[in-house]
Design a protein around this motif. Structure first.
Motif, PDB file in Angstrom:
ATOM      1  N   THR A 143     -21.543  28.885  36.444  1.00 46.70           N
ATOM      2  CA  THR A 143     -22.902  29.138  35.965  1.00 46.70           C
ATOM      3  C   THR A 143     -22.961  30.065  34.755  1.00 46.70           C
ATOM      4  O   THR A 143     -24.014  30.208  34.133  1.00 46.70           O
ATOM      5  CB  THR A 143     -23.756  29.785  37.079  1.00 46.70           C
ATOM      6  N   GLY A 144     -21.841  30.704  34.417  1.00 45.17           N
ATOM      7  CA  GLY A 144     -21.836  31.704  33.348  1.00 45.17           C
ATOM      8  C   GLY A 144     -22.288  31.171  32.012  1.00 45.17           C
ATOM      9  O   GLY A 144     -22.817  31.918  31.178  1.00 45.17           O
ATOM     10  N   GLY A 145     -22.117  29.870  31.778  1.00 42.62           N
ATOM     11  CA  GLY A 145     -22.543  29.269  30.524  1.00 42.62           C
ATOM     12  C   GLY A 145     -24.033  29.407  30.257  1.00 42.62           C
ATOM     13  O   GLY A 145     -24.472  29.316  29.113  1.00 42.62           O
ATOM     14  N   LEU A 146     -24.819  29.648  31.313  1.00 42.11           N
ATOM     15  CA  LEU A 146     -26.250  29.838  31.116  1.00 42.11           C
ATOM     16  C   LEU A 146     -26.556  31.157  30.410  1.00 42.11           C
ATOM     17  O   LEU A 146     -27.657  31.365  29.908  1.00 42.11           O
ATOM     18  CB  LEU A 146     -26.993  29.791  32.459  1.00 42.11           C
ATOM     19  N   GLY A 147     -25.563  32.043  30.375  1.00 41.44           N
ATOM     20  CA  GLY A 147     -25.706  33.295  29.634  1.00 41.44           C
ATOM     21  C   GLY A 147     -25.389  33.140  28.153  1.00 41.44           C
ATOM     22  O   GLY A 147     -25.542  34.086  27.376  1.00 41.44           O
ATOM     23  N   ASN A 148     -24.927  31.945  27.758  1.00 40.52           N
ATOM     24  CA  ASN A 148     -24.640  31.642  26.360  1.00 40.52           C
ATOM     25  C   ASN A 148     -25.939  31.172  25.698  1.00 40.52           C
ATOM     26  O   ASN A 148     -26.493  30.132  26.059  1.00 40.52           O
ATOM     27  CB  ASN A 148     -23.568  30.548  26.287  1.00 40.52           C
ATOM     28  N   LYS A 149     -26.435  31.934  24.739  1.00 44.29           N
ATOM     29  CA  LYS A 149     -27.749  31.660  24.151  1.00 44.29           C
ATOM     30  C   LYS A 149     -27.821  30.285  23.493  1.00 44.29           C
ATOM     31  O   LYS A 149     -28.844  29.592  23.573  1.00 44.29           O
ATOM     32  CB  LYS A 149     -28.109  32.753  23.145  1.00 44.29           C
ATOM     33  N   GLU A 150     -26.728  29.881  22.836  1.00 43.23           N
ATOM     34  CA  GLU A 150     -26.738  28.573  22.165  1.00 43.23           C
ATOM     35  C   GLU A 150     -26.827  27.442  23.177  1.00 43.23           C
ATOM     36  O   GLU A 150     -27.602  26.489  22.994  1.00 43.23           O
ATOM     37  CB  GLU A 150     -25.471  28.409  21.309  1.00 43.23           C
ATOM     38  N   LEU A 151     -26.044  27.547  24.253  1.00 43.31           N
ATOM     39  CA  LEU A 151     -26.072  26.505  25.287  1.00 43.31           C
ATOM     40  C   LEU A 151     -27.414  26.511  26.017  1.00 43.31           C
ATOM     41  O   LEU A 151     -27.995  25.455  26.280  1.00 43.31           O
ATOM     42  CB  LEU A 151     -24.927  26.706  26.274  1.00 43.31           C
ATOM     43  N   LEU A 152     -27.911  27.701  26.323  1.00 41.41           N
ATOM     44  CA  LEU A 152     -29.194  27.802  27.013  1.00 41.41           C
ATOM     45  C   LEU A 152     -30.310  27.171  26.196  1.00 41.41           C
ATOM     46  O   LEU A 152     -31.176  26.470  26.735  1.00 41.41           O
ATOM     47  CB  LEU A 152     -29.515  29.270  27.307  1.00 41.41           C
ATOM     48  N   GLU A 153     -30.281  27.363  24.911  1.00 43.43           N
ATOM     49  CA  GLU A 153     -31.318  26.800  24.035  1.00 43.43           C
ATOM     50  C   GLU A 153     -31.289  25.269  24.072  1.00 43.43           C
ATOM     51  O   GLU A 153     -32.347  24.617  24.075  1.00 43.43           O
ATOM     52  CB  GLU A 153     -31.118  27.293  22.600  1.00 43.43           C
ATOM     53  N   LEU A 154     -30.083  24.694  24.116  1.00 40.05           N
ATOM     54  CA  LEU A 154     -29.960  23.235  24.177  1.00 40.05           C
ATOM     55  C   LEU A 154     -30.487  22.666  25.489  1.00 40.05           C
ATOM     56  O   LEU A 154     -30.952  21.516  25.537  1.00 40.05           O
ATOM     57  CB  LEU A 154     -28.488  22.831  24.009  1.00 40.05           C
ATOM     58  N   LEU A 155     -30.390  23.470  26.564  1.00 38.25           N
ATOM     59  CA  LEU A 155     -30.740  22.986  27.893  1.00 38.25           C
ATOM     60  C   LEU A 155     -32.147  23.383  28.338  1.00 38.25           C
ATOM     61  O   LEU A 155     -32.585  22.985  29.420  1.00 38.25           O
ATOM     62  CB  LEU A 155     -29.723  23.507  28.915  1.00 38.25           C
ATOM     63  N   LYS A 156     -32.839  24.152  27.526  1.00 41.16           N
ATOM     64  CA  LYS A 156     -34.178  24.611  27.901  1.00 41.16           C
ATOM     65  C   LYS A 156     -35.118  23.449  28.232  1.00 41.16           C
ATOM     66  O   LYS A 156     -35.067  22.403  27.605  1.00 41.16           O
ATOM     67  CB  LYS A 156     -34.791  25.443  26.766  1.00 41.16           C
ATOM     68  N   ARG A 157     -35.939  23.701  29.251  1.00 35.46           N
ATOM     69  CA  ARG A 157     -36.969  22.767  29.701  1.00 35.46           C
ATOM     70  C   ARG A 157     -36.409  21.535  30.388  1.00 35.46           C
ATOM     71  O   ARG A 157     -37.145  20.590  30.680  1.00 35.46           O
ATOM     72  CB  ARG A 157     -37.917  22.379  28.554  1.00 35.46           C
ATOM     73  N   LYS A 158     -35.098  21.528  30.652  1.00 33.36           N
ATOM     74  CA  LYS A 158     -34.525  20.467  31.477  1.00 33.36           C
ATOM     75  C   LYS A 158     -34.856  20.763  32.947  1.00 33.36           C
ATOM     76  O   LYS A 158     -35.225  21.878  33.308  1.00 33.36           O
ATOM     77  CB  LYS A 158     -33.008  20.388  31.316  1.00 33.36           C
TER      78      LYS A 158
END
Length: 280
Positions: free
Chosen positions: A79-94
């Protein structure tokens, strides 16, 4: 349960890379990109998110087109990848699907010290960034793909040594009830994908049969958490697994012994860059 006619599962993050070209990277953790007919699912996001981002670009996978994010359990290597701002931005609102216990504060006893190994986001942050579904029950969230929910135990050994959870009431052993798998029904039989398999891959298989109503297991992929088990236990689990599944793809925390015990006909290399496909 309906069937998925076309299935492709690509490993984006794992301890091992299985390709030289393109030059992919790995880390301790796991993430897989699933294409089930027209639906795209990201199962886990790795430890840092860096391999997921890097490898997806080189493999021409557009993470912004993901329909669902599914988390196998609450440990940071998934789950640590959710702390990566770039990855989180790509996955937002999913739509993000997980077991409710994923938000518990989780710790590992490492050399006598409790180290935090839990989710990098709070529940409030999850709700802000995703369409959040937390459920203990099985959920066929898209045709032919089922979120296992809390895996029923059938007496096989579970893997939670040294793992704890903390609350206002205190610190206690973590039974990892949030350990979930995906059950994908295909014309060849069930495909089971695990993150770590803390609840034991044999318990997971039994539960998959029970909740899907499908007895034929075609492939079992992912982490089996046998890395720290004694040799005899690994042999026993792999023997039972080999008698039930046509294809076996151990990765992440499965260990090299587990891999070596699987026959050439059944073994699938499932490191970074490798894909498992069913095209009917």
């Amino acid at each position: 349960m309906e069937q998925v006619k076309r299935l492709k599962i690509t490993v984006l993050s794992d301890n091992f890379t299985s390709t030289i070209i393109p030059p992919l990277i790995g880390e301790w953790g796991f993430s897989a990109y699933i294409e089930a007919d027209q639906i795209r699912i990201l199962y886990d996001v790795g430890n840092s998110g860096l391999p997921v981002l890097h490898n997806a670009k080189l493999l021409n996978i557009d993470l912004s087109k993901v329909d669902y994010v599914v988390l196998s359990h609450g440990h940071s290597d998934h789950t640590g990848g959710l702390g990566n701002k770039e990855l989180l931005e790509l996955l937002k609102r999913k739509t993000l699907i997980a077991h409710p216990s994923i938000i518990e504060k989780k710790f590992l006893n490492w050399s006598g010290r409790l180290q935090y190994i839990g989710l990098p986001l709070t529940r409030e942050e999850l709700e802000k960034n995703f369409n959040l579904i937390l459920t203990k029950k099985p959920l066929e969230f898209t045709k032919g793909v089922m979120f296992s929910g809390e895996v029923k135990r059938y007496g096989y050994k579970e893997y939670n040594s040294g793992l704890f959870k903390a609350s206002e009431e205190g610190v206690e052993e973590d039974k990892l009830y949030d350990d979930i798998a995906l059950f994908i029904n295909t014309p060849r039989g069930l495909v089971i994908l695990t993150g770590c398999g803390h609840s034991n891959i044999l318990n997971i298989i039994n539960y998959a049969k029970e909740v899907t109503g499908v007895d034929k297991i075609y492939a079992v992929l992912g982490g089996f958490h046998l890395l720290s088990s004694d040799d005899q236990h690994v042999k026993d689990v792999i023997n039972k697994l080999s008698s039930q599944a046509s294809k076996i793809a151990p990765s992440h925390c499965s260990g090299n012994l587990a891999k070596s015990l699987i026959t050439k006909e059944q073994f699938i290399d499932f490191g970074v860059g490798k894909s498992f496909e069913i095209l009917e």
